[in-house]
Design a protein around this motif. Structure first.
Motif, PDB file in Angstrom:
ATOM      1  N   HIS A 140       0.819  -1.208   0.000  1.00  0.00           N
ATOM      2  CA  HIS A 140       0.000   0.000   0.000  1.00  0.00           C
ATOM      3  C   HIS A 140       0.858   1.267   0.000  1.00  0.00           C
ATOM      4  O   HIS A 140       0.577   2.226   0.729  1.00  0.00           O
ATOM      5  CB  HIS A 140      -0.955   0.010   1.202  1.00  0.00           C
ATOM      6  N   ARG A 141       1.892   1.272  -0.848  1.00  0.00           N
ATOM      7  CA  ARG A 141       2.711   2.471  -0.949  1.00  0.00           C
ATOM      8  C   ARG A 141       3.346   2.579  -2.321  1.00  0.00           C
ATOM      9  O   ARG A 141       3.530   1.588  -3.026  1.00  0.00           O
ATOM     10  CB  ARG A 141       3.787   2.501   0.133  1.00  0.00           C
ATOM     11  N   VAL A 142       3.658   3.821  -2.674  1.00  0.00           N
ATOM     12  CA  VAL A 142       4.374   4.131  -3.905  1.00  0.00           C
ATOM     13  C   VAL A 142       5.507   5.074  -3.536  1.00  0.00           C
ATOM     14  O   VAL A 142       5.285   6.104  -2.884  1.00  0.00           O
ATOM     15  CB  VAL A 142       3.462   4.797  -4.958  1.00  0.00           C
ATOM     16  N   LEU A 143       6.718   4.733  -3.943  1.00  0.00           N
ATOM     17  CA  LEU A 143       7.879   5.589  -3.730  1.00  0.00           C
ATOM     18  C   LEU A 143       8.226   6.271  -5.037  1.00  0.00           C
ATOM     19  O   LEU A 143       8.336   5.603  -6.066  1.00  0.00           O
ATOM     20  CB  LEU A 143       9.073   4.769  -3.237  1.00  0.00           C
ATOM     21  N   GLY A 144       8.407   7.597  -5.025  1.00  0.00           N
ATOM     22  CA  GLY A 144       8.654   8.300  -6.268  1.00  0.00           C
ATOM     23  C   GLY A 144       9.618   9.455  -6.115  1.00  0.00           C
ATOM     24  O   GLY A 144       9.848   9.977  -5.016  1.00  0.00           O
ATOM     25  N   THR A 145      10.188   9.869  -7.245  1.00  0.00           N
ATOM     26  CA  THR A 145      11.135  10.982  -7.245  1.00  0.00           C
ATOM     27  C   THR A 145      10.439  12.321  -7.092  1.00  0.00           C
ATOM     28  O   THR A 145      11.099  13.321  -6.795  1.00  0.00           O
ATOM     29  CB  THR A 145      11.949  10.991  -8.550  1.00  0.00           C
ATOM     30  N   ASP A 146       9.131  12.356  -7.309  1.00  0.00           N
ATOM     31  CA  ASP A 146       8.427  13.632  -7.153  1.00  0.00           C
ATOM     32  C   ASP A 146       8.367  14.057  -5.692  1.00  0.00           C
ATOM     33  O   ASP A 146       8.430  15.243  -5.377  1.00  0.00           O
ATOM     34  CB  ASP A 146       7.019  13.554  -7.753  1.00  0.00           C
ATOM     35  N   ALA A 225      13.865   2.319 -12.104  1.00  0.00           N
ATOM     36  CA  ALA A 225      12.956   3.103 -11.262  1.00  0.00           C
ATOM     37  C   ALA A 225      13.408   3.144  -9.806  1.00  0.00           C
ATOM     38  O   ALA A 225      13.469   4.221  -9.202  1.00  0.00           O
ATOM     39  CB  ALA A 225      11.528   2.572 -11.381  1.00  0.00           C
ATOM     40  N   PRO A 226      13.730   1.999  -9.187  1.00  0.00           N
ATOM     41  CA  PRO A 226      14.178   2.076  -7.789  1.00  0.00           C
ATOM     42  C   PRO A 226      15.480   2.839  -7.603  1.00  0.00           C
ATOM     43  O   PRO A 226      15.663   3.517  -6.593  1.00  0.00           O
ATOM     44  CB  PRO A 226      14.294   0.608  -7.357  1.00  0.00           C
ATOM     45  N   THR A 231      18.552   7.382  -5.489  1.00  0.00           N
ATOM     46  CA  THR A 231      19.491   8.497  -5.628  1.00  0.00           C
ATOM     47  C   THR A 231      18.817   9.834  -5.338  1.00  0.00           C
ATOM     48  O   THR A 231      19.452  10.747  -4.811  1.00  0.00           O
ATOM     49  CB  THR A 231      20.149   8.498  -7.016  1.00  0.00           C
ATOM     50  N   ALA A 232      17.534   9.948  -5.646  1.00  0.00           N
ATOM     51  CA  ALA A 232      16.801  11.164  -5.278  1.00  0.00           C
ATOM     52  C   ALA A 232      16.703  11.294  -3.764  1.00  0.00           C
ATOM     53  O   ALA A 232      16.641  12.400  -3.216  1.00  0.00           O
ATOM     54  CB  ALA A 232      15.403  11.145  -5.900  1.00  0.00           C
TER      55      ALA A 232
END
Length: 277
Positions: A140-146, A225-226, A231-232
């Motif tokens: 139940h999670r999304v990790l993103g550079t935004d 993607a990961p 790195t972000a």
């Protein structure tokens, strides 16, 4: 669902989320009686969804997907026009529609993911990744550079005799590098078996483990993607010899990597020199 965000990082998150929702719904619909059928259907459903949305919202960009025909082939003059367009494009989406198909088809497992990353010829970082998102639907999670997560704290583990914390290394539960046990003993680390590459790197990003080492053969879509998110977040990511990770290459194979806390990088790279052969 309306229009997606036009900023690339937000778009990557939206697209990975959409794929994750479709995969979750399919898992519920099909059940787990036929694991092979579920894996195949999951790959197709997620790939078709992502490809359709990219064609609609980013029609000028090239795409490299694990599920594309011939995606694993190094580019030569005889390979498809799609491969040539990818190598000459300024922007390429690198996607893994279902990372961890084995885990996806096992009831109760949450260590599988959907990856969406964007490579740009004009990127400032050597890896060329400018946006990315990793959906972990069963978590139940999304990790993103935004909105990258904060730099993770060191994992809390039982202290060794010297008082130092034990490093936790994410390791493949089915195909760990043969040298990893010796390396872990060398640096005083504890191996934590996990499923997909995306789930393992996500665990480094969130601080559940301190590092992930892989040397058993992967492709660009397994880590793009990961690595973009890691790195972000401020983590270290490189090949196991310390050289830079590079994406959108003529050969999509990217067989090894290290993702870890920056304060552990020199120690782990030195150990890799001793043990990776």
């Amino acid at each position: 669902m309306g229009s997606p965000p036009m900023i690339d990082g937000g778009f990557a998150r939206w697209l990975a989320s959409r794929a994750g929702q479709a995969l979750t719904a399919l898992r519920t619909e099909m059940g787990f009686a036929d694991a092979g059928a579920l894996r195949s259907a999951g790959d197709k459903v997620s790939h078709d969804l992502i490809r359709t949305e990219l064609a609609k919202w980013r029609p000028a960009d090239a795409v490299l997907s694990e599920e594309d025909e011939g995606s694993r082939l190094a580019w030569t003059a005889e390979v498809t026009d799609a491969a040539l367009s990818r190598l000459t494009a300024d922007r390429v989406w690198i996607i893994d529609p279902l990372d961890g198909t084995r885990e996806y088809a096992e009831e109760g497992r949450a260590d599988w993911a959907a990856h969406v990353a964007l490579w740009s010829r004009n990127a400032s970082r050597p890896h060329g990744l400018v946006a990315g998102a990793v959906a972990l639907p069963a978590q139940h999670r999304v990790l993103g550079t935004d909105h990258p997560p904060a730099y993770p704290p060191m994992t809390v583990e039982a202290a060794t005799g010297g008082g130092a914390r034990v490093i936790r290394l994410a390791a493949s539960r089915s195909r760990p590098p043969v040298f990893l046990t010796d390396l872990a003993e060398d640096v005083g680390a504890h191996l934590v078996p996990m499923g997909s590459a995306g789930a393992k790197i996500a665990a480094v990003v969130t601080g559940e483990v301190d590092a992930y080492i892989h040397a058993g053969g992967q492709y660009e879509w397994d880590s793009a993607a990961p690595v973009a998110v890691a790195t972000a977040t401020g983590l270290h990511a490189s090949r196991i010899d310390g050289s830079a990770l590079k994406y959108n290459g003529a050969d999509p194979r990217l067989p090894d990597l290290l993702v870890c806390r920056k304060d552990l990088a020199s120690r782990l790279l030195a150990a890799l020199q001793r043990h990776s052969g």
